[in-house]
Design an enzyme around this catalytic site. Structure first.
Site, PDB file in Angstrom:
ATOM      1  N   HIS A 236       0.869  -1.175   0.000  1.00 50.33           N
ATOM      2  CA  HIS A 236       0.000   0.000   0.000  1.00 50.33           C
ATOM      3  C   HIS A 236       0.905   1.224   0.000  1.00 50.33           C
ATOM      4  O   HIS A 236       1.863   1.275   0.762  1.00 50.33           O
ATOM      5  CB  HIS A 236      -0.889  -0.024   1.240  1.00 50.33           C
ATOM      6  CG  HIS A 236      -2.041   0.920   1.172  1.00 50.33           C
ATOM      7  ND1 HIS A 236      -1.871   2.280   1.223  1.00 50.33           N
ATOM      8  CD2 HIS A 236      -3.381   0.710   1.028  1.00 50.33           C
ATOM      9  CE1 HIS A 236      -3.066   2.855   1.131  1.00 50.33           C
ATOM     10  NE2 HIS A 236      -3.999   1.931   1.006  1.00 50.33           N
ATOM     11  N   ARG A 256      -6.740  10.222  -0.162  1.00 51.93           N
ATOM     12  CA  ARG A 256      -6.559  10.699  -1.536  1.00 51.93           C
ATOM     13  C   ARG A 256      -7.889  10.791  -2.255  1.00 51.93           C
ATOM     14  O   ARG A 256      -8.118  11.689  -3.061  1.00 51.93           O
ATOM     15  CB  ARG A 256      -5.568   9.797  -2.280  1.00 51.93           C
ATOM     16  CG  ARG A 256      -4.121  10.074  -1.869  1.00 51.93           C
ATOM     17  CD  ARG A 256      -3.161   9.035  -2.405  1.00 51.93           C
ATOM     18  NE  ARG A 256      -3.263   7.773  -1.666  1.00 51.93           N
ATOM     19  CZ  ARG A 256      -3.235   6.577  -2.225  1.00 51.93           C
ATOM     20  NH1 ARG A 256      -3.106   6.460  -3.524  1.00 51.93           N
ATOM     21  NH2 ARG A 256      -3.334   5.487  -1.476  1.00 51.93           N
TER      22      ARG A 256
END
Lengths: 598, 244
Positions: A236, A256
């Site tokens: 990740h 995000r």
């Protein structure tokens, strides 16, 4: 040796999203006896840590979402290495499974029309993730837990399965111990569902909870099932990097999705420099367009490049660090404070706010977070039948992270939670059918059980031997060093050699079985070693870079390797590596992909 | 830098605090220290934990006498001197820092689950789900149960659900599409009357759920409305009807 014996029709190993969803399905038929065995307390499984949301084409937001777009996104995100049949099933059934979760009592965030709100995530064309702020996994597990408990399943909490048994070619039972008192129990069962999650604990910098030690992978491998795609460990892109004690802890992609941007030490928004050709139609190539998209104008604008797939973003951060443009503690800056108001951040990302405030003294409504790649999710796992989730061993099923096929070379965020629901349900359904067709309960050989117990007791009270915690640390260090994000032949070979040496080490632990954590660490170590070797051997065999698997000595795609899965199976005492051709994509599905590629 | 720790070791037969000293680094939380002691000094030191990120609620303990999650308590937040770490006191000890919390799971089974009507239209407004969502943040660390004097001091485990399960009941009752009335359950089986709103539970909640004000008091009011309405009682006395 003394042990209790229980008889069940279906035994489910693991009580995360997949295990509980399977249990709910299997107990719909009251004539069968179902047990769930879990290593932790109920409701604490790793699913609880999922943050961002669950992907399903509910089509509640802007744009015209449907299963076809979801199918295409997943295939593309997985670099076309996924099993198309699983991807098709997942894309078609996810929406129904999410709505059903709402009917079980889950309380999702809402749109203005009163429907389930969906947030954008990397690699998904449309805002597709049904969520509850940034604690979606907790909502999922609590909902399934309460539903399952009220359907009347027997739950064995804090029991650890250590071995599976066969009767001829059928699965027949499982041996376990109670973590609290160390007593042994044998479960005889017609069908067994493995829903044990992943193996992030092979690495030191990782996001998994205590449970992710690859138990199900190892159990299945030992009993003769095949493992597939084990080279694909997803890193990740955004884990915490400071303070050291929390290095690796997940920072949700939702940051995000809600507009957070990535910057280097010079304050440059670097993701615009890392857009792969194959994604250049999907994301904005300038800040103006990206910002307009974040502000909500999504028809005319493309999403920010921070929402590229995880493999791309993780490698971009590594490149920046390598070029000496990293953050203070060797990561990148993730900034949401400059993009959204404090109230909005606290509402949409409450647990991220809390996590940084408490653990790092950072107020994310004011300052950027420092983030870097962290081992997160294994795309590979037990090879299963796409429809029934049954492995090569009759009566042994697998779903969730422990199963392979859906995510190919790279998983899209949010697809794992719907994976749990879609294939967890199928495991329950097909294990039930299998168990009902099973005329007699297969038997377990007493000698095999005795031998397995003897093996387990070996390190207890041994005079000389290694500390299992130390060996675990050595293994994690080895995996990070030789089988991390960027790999190379000689390095992987070194890694394999060390793993094989660690396998031979004798371990010693205190001589009792009352909640003996050292003994438990020894048992976990055995699973960790098996999955680590599987990962390394697969990584060595895939001489190309694809998705989450990157080889510095083979930086590009290899056409031939793009058409095969790497398979591992136990042959005597050896781990045999082979290649298996991918099933051919049918024409109608190829057309879907082509349609959306234009 | 070295730090000192006093950790509860033993089982129901015999247990005592033992002293340890280890090197600590910046940013470490209590759970890191326990793990370090386990890996380096006491390999069979029993501690329950899962996520180490404040999301699962497994590592509840009493640090310097205060019920907290070990994974979210930084060493730098504690006063100087040895750090004392003990198990939760409201539940039976299994070993060292691990207690038997299975009683909690039994309480949950008594609570009528979510029950929508058959013809439910699945539309809800955000403002209507927010109250239920606050309660659904609960990670079942059971610290509120641990600190509640009805359980901790008076041991009324057989008559009292405890704050966690009042929160659970409230989350169901305040779900906009639920159809069940759980007031009788709360009064008769849950023993909500035993709570005298000292707010200890709210103080220790790591998820900052306003347990007393938002869950327990409204549920107590429902009980009062249904059972102790003065006008209904007066009416009942006047006409000698059986009023609940």
């Amino acid at each position: 040796m003394n042990y209790e014996t229980h008889n069940y029709d279906i035994l489910i190993v693991g009580a995360g999203g997949a295990g509980l969803r399977a249990a709910i399905e299997a107990t719909n038929d009251k004539s069968v006896k179902v047990a769930v065995v879990c290593k932790s307390l109920l409701g604490k499984a790793h699913t609880v840590m999922a943050e961002g949301g669950m992907a399903a084409s509910l089509d509640n937001m802007e744009g015209e979402d449907n299963w076809e777009v979801h199918f295409r996104d997943t295939m593309k995100g997985g670099k076309f290495l996924s099993n198309w049949e699983m991807v098709e099933i997942h894309a078609k059934e996810s929406a129904e499974r999410v709505r059903e979760l709402e009917e079980f009592g889950a309380v999702f965030d809402r749109t203005e029309d009163g429907d389930i709100h969906q947030r954008p995530f990397g690699g998904h064309t449309f805002a597709r993730l049904a969520h509850v702020a940034d604690r979606t996994g907790l909502e999922m597990i609590r909902t399934l837990q309460d539903k399952a408990v009220h359907q009347g399943i027997d739950v064995f909490m804090e029991y650890r399965i250590t071995k599976l048994f066969k009767d001829g070619d059928r699965i027949s039972g499982a041996l376990c111990y109670n973590r609290n008192d160390g007593k042994f129990t044998l479960f005889q069962a017609k069908a067994i569902i493995l829903a044990t999650g992943g193996c992030g604990k092979c690495f030191a910098v990782q996001t998994n909870s205590w449970e992710g030690t690859g138990d199900g992978h190892a159990l299945a491998y030992e009993v003769g099932a095949e493992l597939m795609d084990m080279e694909f460990m997803q890193f990740h892109p955004t884990g915490m990097v400071w303070p050291l004690s929390v290095k690796g802890v997940l920072v949700t992609e939702g940051v995000r999705g809600e507009g957070g941007i990535l910057k280097n030490s010079r304050g440059e928004r670097f993701m615009f420099n890392y857009i792969p050709d194959s994604f250049k139609n999907d994301v904005a190539d300038n800040e103006e367009e990206a910002n307009a998209w974040v502000k909500g104008d999504r028809q005319k604008n493309r999403k920010p490049p921070e929402l590229l797939t995880r493999d791309v973003v993780a490698k971009a951060i590594l490149e920046e660090v390598k070029a000496d443009r990293g953050s203070k503690h060797g990561g990148a800056y993730l900034d949401i404070a400059s993009e959204q108001s404090p109230d909005y951040i606290k509402k949409r990302l409450p647990s991220m706010y809390h996590q940084f405030m408490r653990l790092a003294d950072v107020d994310i409504t004011k300052d950027p977070m420092e983030v870097g790649p962290t081992a997160h999710y294994i795309m590979g796992g037990i090879k299963v039948n796409p429809q029934t989730t049954e492995s090569k061993i009759k009566g042994l099923f697998a779903s969730g992270e422990v199963a392979a096929g859906l995510h190919g070379a790279n998983r899209l965020g949010g697809n794992s939670l719907t994976d749990l629901l879609v294939f967890g349900k199928r495991s329950g359904e097909y294990a039930l059918k299998y168990a009902k067709n099973c005329e007699k309960t297969p038997s377990v050989s007493k000698e095999e059980v005795d031998r397995a117990i003897e093996e387990l007791l070996k390190p207890l009270g041994k005079e000389e031997g290694e500390n299992p915690f130390t060996v675990q640390s050595e293994l994690k260090e080895t995996m990070g060093k030789y089988c991390g994000i960027i790999r190379e032949e000689k390095e992987i070979e070194k890694g394999i050699k060390i793993i094989e040496e660690l396998m031979k080490k004798e371990v010693a632990v205190p001589d009792h079985r009352d909640l003996n954590t050292a003994w438990h660490a020894y048992v976990s170590l055995k699973s960790l070693l098996t999955v680590s070797l599987a990962l390394a051997k697969s990584a060595l065999a895939r001489k190309e870079s694809r998705g989450a698997h990157t080889r510095s000595d083979y930086p590009g795609y290899d056409e031939a390797l793009g058409k095969v899965n790497i398979i591992l199976n136990k042959s005597g005492e050896d781990m045999k590596v082979s290649k298996n051709p991918l099933p051919q994509l049918p024409e109608n599905l190829q057309k879907i992909i082509d349609k959306y590629e234009q | 830098m070295n730090s000192k720790f006093r950790i509860y070791r033993g089982n129901q037969q015999k247990a005592e605090y033992k002293d340890y000293e280890i090197e600590v680094q910046e940013g470490m939380v209590v759970l890191d220290a326990v793990h370090k002691i386990q890996a380096e000094l006491e390999p069979d030191l029993a501690v329950r934990w899962n996520c180490k990120a404040g999301k699962c609620g497994s590592c509840s303990a009493e640090v310097n006498g205060k019920p907290v999650l070990m994974c979210m308590t930084r060493l730098s937040s504690l006063p100087e001197g040895p750090v004392q770490i003990g198990p939760m006191k409201a539940f039976p000890l299994i070993k060292d820092l691990v207690t038997d919390v299975s009683w909690n799971y039994e309480q949950n089974k008594k609570i009528t689950p979510f029950t929508p009507s058959k013809d439910t239209v699945w539309k809800m407004q955000q403002r209507d789900v927010e109250r239920a969502q606050e309660f659904r943040k609960c990670i079942e660390c059971f610290l509120c149960q641990d600190v509640c004097h009805v359980l901790r001091t008076h041991k009324k485990h057989d008559q009292f659900f405890g704050p966690r399960f009042f929160v659970r009941t409230a989350s169901l009752d305040m779900h906009p599409l639920d159809t069940v009335n759980r007031t009788e359950l709360l009064k008769e089986k849950g023993g909500i009357g035993l709570c005298n709103i000292t707010k200890c539970c709210t103080e220790v909640c790591p998820e900052d759920i306003n347990i007393t004000d938002n869950a327990i008091i409204p549920m107590k009011e429902r009980v009062a409305d249904q059972y102790y309405d003065p006008i209904k009682t007066f009416w009942g006395k006047l006409f000698k009807k059986n009023v609940k």
